[in-house]
Scaffold this active site. Sequence first.
Site, short mmCIF file in Angstrom:
data_model
loop_
_atom_site.label_atom_id
_atom_site.label_comp_id
_atom_site.label_asym_id
_atom_site.label_seq_id
_atom_site.Cartn_x
_atom_site.Cartn_y
_atom_site.Cartn_z
N GLY A 145 0.80 -1.22 0.00
CA GLY A 145 0.00 0.00 0.00
C GLY A 145 0.83 1.26 0.00
CG HIS A 186 5.57 5.29 -4.36
ND1 HIS A 186 6.12 4.64 -5.45
CD2 HIS A 186 6.03 4.63 -3.27
CE1 HIS A 186 6.90 3.66 -5.04
NE2 HIS A 186 6.85 3.62 -3.72
CD GLU A 187 3.18 9.11 -10.43
OE1 GLU A 187 3.26 8.42 -11.47
OE2 GLU A 187 2.17 9.76 -10.13
N GLY A 188 5.92 4.83 -8.37
CA GLY A 188 6.62 3.57 -8.64
C GLY A 188 5.62 2.41 -8.71
CG HIS A 189 3.43 1.15 -5.26
ND1 HIS A 189 3.62 2.09 -4.29
CD2 HIS A 189 3.96 0.00 -4.79
CE1 HIS A 189 4.24 1.55 -3.26
NE2 HIS A 189 4.47 0.28 -3.54
CE LYS A 195 13.64 2.19 -3.40
NZ LYS A 195 13.11 1.35 -2.32
#
Length: 282
Positions: free
Chosen positions: A32, A35-38, A150
């Site tokens: 949860g 962010h933009e990575g998700h 990452k």
Amino acid sequence: MIEIIRQPAAMRTRAREVRREGKSIAMVPTMGSLHEGHLALLHEAKRRADFVVLTVFVNPRQFDRADDLQGYPRDESGDLRKAEACGVDLAYCPPVDAMYPPEYQTTISVVHLSEPLCGASRPGHFDGVATIVTKLLHTVVPNVAVFGEKDYQQLAIIRRLVRDLDFDVEIVGVPTVREADGLALSSRNAALTAEQRSEALVLHRALRRAQEIFVEGNLRVSSIRVQTRAMIERSPLAQVDYVDVVDAETLAPIETITHPALVALAVSFGNTRLIDSTVLLP
Ligand code: PAF
């Protein structure tokens, strides 16, 4: 409207229905605080399958410190809003007692890949990750599961786990998403003070420096490790957990770079521990 399921049995039944309709399923496991990575993972999942399942579960078994688990950011309504905007079909958000009822006692351990790097400083962390990912794969039975590069060591462990346990799923890695100034996106970044955030930029600079040293023809791991670490340690707020250069596939120690090598680091700024990495390709 995004569909929300909270119980494993209901999730299993729904996934079975989706498969019966002839649709492929992509799963994006997360804790949860999207962010933009998700969101990049969700977009990749949309590209690869007919039906996207986002899982949101802050997994207590992968935290080695109670205060870290307690303080981990949670924002379910925000997550559901963002997921819906990305076109996610279903959010699987089980409560802790549905995943780990009192009689629960099974752990999955990917033994050797879990030993170095973050595994050395966070005992049990990767067993927690491997266990929850196994449970999610068993329940959702996706065609594809998408993870961020990452968390390089985590991704290597999941790829090994899937091969070792004969899961019929394609594991897809998505490159790290960075802020314009180079900071790798992480749910933990929100806990950084402005000063810590600004100092944390040294991590990306240090990884770029590692690439430069390598491209200049210095293939000695000790030299890359020492120079990269020294650069980070010049930042007064940085507490280095590790800076290491290992074989990119096995994560085993190496002395000279003859195959793809991973430069990985974990550094705390105050109570916030950040990880980042880059791969050196000979
Ligand atoms: O990367 C994460 O967010 C977690 O480790 C994962 C894969 C969702 C397992 O809890």
